[in-house]
Design a protein around this motif. Structure first.
Motif, PDB file in Angstrom:
ATOM      1  N   THR A   1      30.031  95.771  60.576  1.00 49.03           N
ATOM      2  CA  THR A   1      31.170  95.656  59.666  1.00 49.03           C
ATOM      3  C   THR A   1      31.106  94.386  58.824  1.00 49.03           C
ATOM      4  O   THR A   1      32.088  94.046  58.160  1.00 49.03           O
ATOM      5  CB  THR A   1      32.489  95.662  60.453  1.00 49.03           C
ATOM      6  OG1 THR A   1      32.516  94.552  61.346  1.00 49.03           O
ATOM      7  CG2 THR A   1      32.668  96.953  61.220  1.00 49.03           C
ATOM      8  N   MET A   2      29.981  93.721  58.831  1.00 47.59           N
ATOM      9  CA  MET A   2      29.867  92.457  58.112  1.00 47.59           C
ATOM     10  C   MET A   2      30.169  92.613  56.623  1.00 47.59           C
ATOM     11  O   MET A   2      30.769  91.735  56.017  1.00 47.59           O
ATOM     12  CB  MET A   2      28.473  91.856  58.308  1.00 47.59           C
ATOM     13  CG  MET A   2      28.360  90.459  57.756  1.00 47.59           C
ATOM     14  SD  MET A   2      26.883  89.538  58.232  1.00 47.59           S
ATOM     15  CE  MET A   2      25.568  90.658  58.024  1.00 47.59           C
ATOM     16  N   GLY A   3      29.780  93.714  56.037  1.00 47.14           N
ATOM     17  CA  GLY A   3      30.048  93.930  54.614  1.00 47.14           C
ATOM     18  C   GLY A   3      31.535  93.972  54.288  1.00 47.14           C
ATOM     19  O   GLY A   3      31.950  93.610  53.185  1.00 47.14           O
ATOM     20  N   LEU A   4      32.346  94.402  55.233  1.00 44.39           N
ATOM     21  CA  LEU A   4      33.790  94.496  55.000  1.00 44.39           C
ATOM     22  C   LEU A   4      34.478  93.137  55.065  1.00 44.39           C
ATOM     23  O   LEU A   4      35.304  92.808  54.219  1.00 44.39           O
ATOM     24  CB  LEU A   4      34.423  95.437  56.029  1.00 44.39           C
ATOM     25  CG  LEU A   4      33.895  96.866  56.036  1.00 44.39           C
ATOM     26  CD1 LEU A   4      34.486  97.641  57.195  1.00 44.39           C
ATOM     27  CD2 LEU A   4      34.219  97.545  54.714  1.00 44.39           C
ATOM     28  N   TRP A   5      34.181  92.346  56.082  1.00 40.93           N
ATOM     29  CA  TRP A   5      34.904  91.086  56.258  1.00 40.93           C
ATOM     30  C   TRP A   5      34.231  89.907  55.575  1.00 40.93           C
ATOM     31  O   TRP A   5      34.860  88.899  55.327  1.00 40.93           O
ATOM     32  CB  TRP A   5      35.131  90.777  57.729  1.00 40.93           C
ATOM     33  CG  TRP A   5      33.892  90.695  58.577  1.00 40.93           C
ATOM     34  CD1 TRP A   5      33.371  91.683  59.330  1.00 40.93           C
ATOM     35  CD2 TRP A   5      33.045  89.556  58.762  1.00 40.93           C
ATOM     36  NE1 TRP A   5      32.242  91.243  59.979  1.00 40.93           N
ATOM     37  CE2 TRP A   5      32.027  89.940  59.647  1.00 40.93           C
ATOM     38  CE3 TRP A   5      33.045  88.260  58.270  1.00 40.93           C
ATOM     39  CZ2 TRP A   5      31.011  89.077  60.044  1.00 40.93           C
ATOM     40  CZ3 TRP A   5      32.029  87.399  58.670  1.00 40.93           C
ATOM     41  CH2 TRP A   5      31.037  87.808  59.541  1.00 40.93           C
ATOM     42  N   LEU A   6      32.974  90.026  55.213  1.00 40.42           N
ATOM     43  CA  LEU A   6      32.279  88.898  54.591  1.00 40.42           C
ATOM     44  C   LEU A   6      32.778  88.645  53.170  1.00 40.42           C
ATOM     45  O   LEU A   6      32.798  87.505  52.715  1.00 40.42           O
ATOM     46  CB  LEU A   6      30.766  89.146  54.596  1.00 40.42           C
ATOM     47  CG  LEU A   6      29.881  87.959  54.319  1.00 40.42           C
ATOM     48  CD1 LEU A   6      30.096  86.883  55.378  1.00 40.42           C
ATOM     49  CD2 LEU A   6      28.430  88.365  54.306  1.00 40.42           C
ATOM     50  N   ASP A   7      33.218  89.683  52.479  1.00 42.14           N
ATOM     51  CA  ASP A   7      33.718  89.517  51.110  1.00 42.14           C
ATOM     52  C   ASP A   7      35.024  88.729  51.067  1.00 42.14           C
ATOM     53  O   ASP A   7      35.377  88.174  50.023  1.00 42.14           O
ATOM     54  CB  ASP A   7      33.923  90.875  50.449  1.00 42.14           C
ATOM     55  CG  ASP A   7      32.600  91.566  50.170  1.00 42.14           C
ATOM     56  OD1 ASP A   7      31.585  90.862  50.050  1.00 42.14           O
ATOM     57  OD2 ASP A   7      32.590  92.808  50.078  1.00 42.14           O
TER      58      ASP A   7
ATOM     59  N   TRP B   1      24.925  83.640  57.981  1.00 40.00           N
ATOM     60  CA  TRP B   1      23.764  83.165  58.742  1.00 40.00           C
ATOM     61  C   TRP B   1      24.062  83.066  60.231  1.00 40.00           C
ATOM     62  O   TRP B   1      23.189  83.300  61.067  1.00 40.00           O
ATOM     63  CB  TRP B   1      23.247  81.845  58.191  1.00 40.00           C
ATOM     64  CG  TRP B   1      22.559  82.057  56.888  1.00 40.00           C
ATOM     65  CD1 TRP B   1      22.977  81.636  55.668  1.00 40.00           C
ATOM     66  CD2 TRP B   1      21.354  82.789  56.659  1.00 40.00           C
ATOM     67  NE1 TRP B   1      22.099  82.067  54.696  1.00 40.00           N
ATOM     68  CE2 TRP B   1      21.097  82.766  55.282  1.00 40.00           C
ATOM     69  CE3 TRP B   1      20.473  83.474  57.488  1.00 40.00           C
ATOM     70  CZ2 TRP B   1      19.983  83.397  54.718  1.00 40.00           C
ATOM     71  CZ3 TRP B   1      19.361  84.103  56.922  1.00 40.00           C
ATOM     72  CH2 TRP B   1      19.135  84.054  55.562  1.00 40.00           C
ATOM     73  N   GLY B   2      25.290  82.747  60.592  1.00 40.64           N
ATOM     74  CA  GLY B   2      25.664  82.733  62.002  1.00 40.64           C
ATOM     75  C   GLY B   2      25.552  84.112  62.627  1.00 40.64           C
ATOM     76  O   GLY B   2      25.055  84.266  63.750  1.00 40.64           O
TER      77      GLY B   2
ATOM     78  N   GLY C   1      32.472  80.708  49.391  1.00 44.43           N
ATOM     79  CA  GLY C   1      31.755  79.440  49.442  1.00 44.43           C
ATOM     80  C   GLY C   1      30.965  79.221  50.713  1.00 44.43           C
ATOM     81  O   GLY C   1      30.317  80.132  51.227  1.00 44.43           O
ATOM     82  N   PRO C   2      31.018  77.994  51.238  1.00 42.88           N
ATOM     83  CA  PRO C   2      30.224  77.650  52.426  1.00 42.88           C
ATOM     84  C   PRO C   2      30.629  78.458  53.668  1.00 42.88           C
ATOM     85  O   PRO C   2      29.793  78.737  54.515  1.00 42.88           O
ATOM     86  CB  PRO C   2      30.520  76.172  52.657  1.00 42.88           C
ATOM     87  CG  PRO C   2      31.148  75.661  51.418  1.00 42.88           C
ATOM     88  CD  PRO C   2      31.725  76.828  50.702  1.00 42.88           C
ATOM     89  N   ALA C   3      31.911  78.836  53.764  1.00 43.00           N
ATOM     90  CA  ALA C   3      32.343  79.635  54.913  1.00 43.00           C
ATOM     91  C   ALA C   3      31.652  80.992  54.932  1.00 43.00           C
ATOM     92  O   ALA C   3      31.260  81.484  55.992  1.00 43.00           O
ATOM     93  CB  ALA C   3      33.854  79.829  54.885  1.00 43.00           C
TER      94      ALA C   3
END
Length: 80
Positions: free
Chosen positions: A28-34, A46-47, A38-40
């Motif tokens: 689900t990274m595509g959903l919450w990463l947006d 990467w984490g 910035g750095p977060a």
């Protein structure tokens, strides 16, 4: 020292739970990463990648250890 069945099941359930959380996080990274900026966002990406790769390495080492144990058991007992 003997291993009880309850200990084995508890260990398997714990590992399955951790693996499930990691797979859910990665899938689900595509959903919450947006939602991050910035750095977060970069740190979260990467984490997560490092977490997934680290778990895959541990899984590969676990498979290798199990294969070695089976091979040693076969050579000791003569089973084929």
């Amino acid at each position: 020292m003997t291993m009880q069945l309850d200990d084995l099941v508890h260990g398997l359930n714990g590992r399955a739970t951790v693996d499930g959380v990691i797979v859910a996080l990665f899938s689900t990274m595509g959903l919450w990463l947006d939602a991050l900026r910035g750095p977060a966002q970069e740190l979260a990406f990467w984490g997560t990648v490092v977490l997934v790769l680290g778990r895959l390495v541990l899984l590969a080492l676990d498979f290798r250890d199990r294969r070695r144990r089976n091979r040693l058991a076969e050579s000791f007992t003569g089973e084929r």
